[in-house]
Write a protein that holds these residues in place. Structure first.
Motif, mmCIF file in Angstrom:
data_model
loop_
_atom_site.group_PDB
_atom_site.id
_atom_site.type_symbol
_atom_site.label_atom_id
_atom_site.label_comp_id
_atom_site.label_asym_id
_atom_site.label_seq_id
_atom_site.Cartn_x
_atom_site.Cartn_y
_atom_site.Cartn_z
ATOM 1 N N GLY A 1 -4.699 -0.970 8.081
ATOM 2 C CA GLY A 1 -4.030 0.200 7.531
ATOM 3 C C GLY A 1 -4.791 0.878 6.408
ATOM 4 N N VAL A 2 -6.026 1.218 6.645
ATOM 5 C CA VAL A 2 -6.841 1.824 5.601
ATOM 6 C C VAL A 2 -6.322 3.222 5.283
ATOM 7 N N ARG A 3 -6.051 3.464 4.020
ATOM 8 C CA ARG A 3 -5.594 4.781 3.628
ATOM 9 C C ARG A 3 -6.759 5.752 3.579
ATOM 10 N N TRP B 1 2.101 7.375 6.088
ATOM 11 C CA TRP B 1 1.955 7.663 4.657
ATOM 12 C C TRP B 1 2.555 9.017 4.350
ATOM 13 N N ALA C 1 0.300 4.557 -3.119
ATOM 14 C CA ALA C 1 0.508 5.292 -1.871
ATOM 15 C C ALA C 1 1.827 4.777 -1.309
ATOM 16 N N ILE C 2 2.591 5.673 -0.733
ATOM 17 C CA ILE C 2 3.923 5.281 -0.263
ATOM 18 C C ILE C 2 4.084 5.705 1.194
ATOM 19 N N GLY C 3 4.530 4.782 2.006
ATOM 20 C CA GLY C 3 4.668 5.090 3.425
ATOM 21 C C GLY C 3 5.840 4.357 4.047
ATOM 22 N N LEU C 4 6.042 4.615 5.312
ATOM 23 C CA LEU C 4 7.124 3.976 6.051
ATOM 24 C C LEU C 4 6.543 3.240 7.248
ATOM 25 N N ASP D 1 1.826 0.755 -1.774
ATOM 26 C CA ASP D 1 0.453 0.234 -1.726
ATOM 27 C C ASP D 1 -0.286 0.615 -3.014
ATOM 28 N N ARG E 1 0.151 -4.598 -1.050
ATOM 29 C CA ARG E 1 1.364 -3.922 -0.602
ATOM 30 C C ARG E 1 2.629 -4.715 -0.889
#
Lengths: 77, 270
Positions: A55-57, A71, B216-219, B227, B232
């Motif tokens: 899951g590399v941003r 994200w 960083a924010i995700g679903l 993150d 995380r």
């Protein structure tokens, strides 16, 4: 990027990994996409220390991994 | 909550081949076998190259050593990630395709999940000890690592930190840095869903100092993912969120809010 790295990246989801291990295509076609897209990088790492990033941003399109984290845009107040 | 576990960060871990936790080996063997295209051997399972941190966290040892605070935070994050992935595997059709009803594979899966939960509880109650004698990070880097550690629910006492710092440099931490380190608060892992107006909600998560760590924010399915530099933390969302469309995240110093909207056609109200 080396071919080896490309191979590692392309097998970071369950479906790709099953195919690469010789599983019949019929299995991956029948399993729902959200399952075959499951990121198994951590499990693969357990199997053989495969260096797949999870899951590399901010990754480029070609680097996108399949853990399906969506994200969200962040507004800083 | 407390446990008898001691975790040392900053000390070079003892090198060695180690052994794969038995429950992990059983699970992988059972999971893979039904496919018939891969015959695991005891030799292979014995040589599993588990991530060092993961292996340490699952081991029954009463004293765990990590090279750095960051490595500990990352290992806990990995443990949580794998635990969530395994729970998904158990709860969905994949369990049937893998033949988890056969070969005791599901038993091993549940056992592994249980081991991970136990490991998590031990970590929560562990005593953390810092050792910077061989390698001391900068105060700035340490601040980020301790923030990551707080994100995964582990606290580092200020006194312990100051002591480790003093022993490595014979120079005390400045008051400015002590104050900064003391400002780090452990993330509670909770959020609340609030209705703003008809069909509009926000999911609010409070964490002191969150605005300064640029998360960083995700679903991910029914999980909110926070993150910080690859470490995380996950927060389970209320079931209602599955029928909502996420918008932007508004981040402020001590909280963030995710806008969520409901499609009326999917959620009729009287």
């Amino acid at each position: 990027m080396s071919d080896e790295n490309n191979d590692k990246k392309s097998s970071s989801d369950l479906g790709s990994w099953l195919n690469s291990m010789g599983a019949p295509v019929s299995i991956t076609e029948l399993v729902p996409s959200e399952i075959t897209g499951l990121d198994i990088a951590p499990i693969l790492s357990m199997l053989g220390g495969v260096g797949i990033k999870s899951g590399v941003r901010g990754a480029q399109a070609g680097d996108a991994t399949a853990d399906e984290i969506r994200w969200l845009p962040v507004l800083r107040g | 909550m407390s446990s008898s576990l001691l975790i040392t960060c900053g000390a070079e871990p003892t090198r060695g081949s180690g052994t794969t936790p038995e429950v992990v080996a059983h699970f992988l063997e059972s999971l893979i076998q039904p496919f018939g295209f891969f015959q695991p051997t005891h030799g292979l399972l014995g040589e599993l190259n588990l991530l060092r941190g993961m292996k340490s966290l699952l081991s029954p040892s009463q004293h765990l050593e990590f090279e750095s605070v960051q490595q500990l935070a990352q290992a806990i994050s990995d443990l949580d990630s794998i635990s969530i992935a395994l729970r998904h595997m158990d709860s969905e059709e994949f369990a049937i395709w893998c033949g988890l009803g056969r070969n005791n594979a599901r038993t091993h899966l549940l056992q592994l999940i249980g081991e991970m939960n136990q490991a998590r509880n031990r970590i929560q109650g562990a005593q953390l000890q810092l050792d910077f004698m061989h390698n001391r990070p900068s105060a700035k880097a340490l601040f980020r690592s301790l923030t990551q550690l707080a994100l995964v629910g582990v606290v580092c006492e200020s006194r312990q930190l100051q002591q480790a710092w003093l022993m490595s440099t014979e120079t005390s931490l400045s008051k400015k840095w002590i104050s900064k380190f003391e400002s780090i608060k452990v993330f509670s892992g909770y959020g609340v869903l609030l209705e703003v107006e008809a069909l509009r909600f926000v999911f609010r998560v409070k964490w002191k100092g969150v605005g300064e760590c640029e998360p960083a924010i995700g679903l991910f399915r029914n999980q909110l993912v926070i993150d910080v530099g690859g470490v995380r933390s996950f927060v389970e969302l209320p079931a209602a969120c599955s029928r909502m469309e996420p918008g932007t995240v508004r981040l402020s110093k001590n909280k963030f809010e995710i806008d969520l909207s409901v499609k009326e056609s999917e959620w009729p109200r009287s």
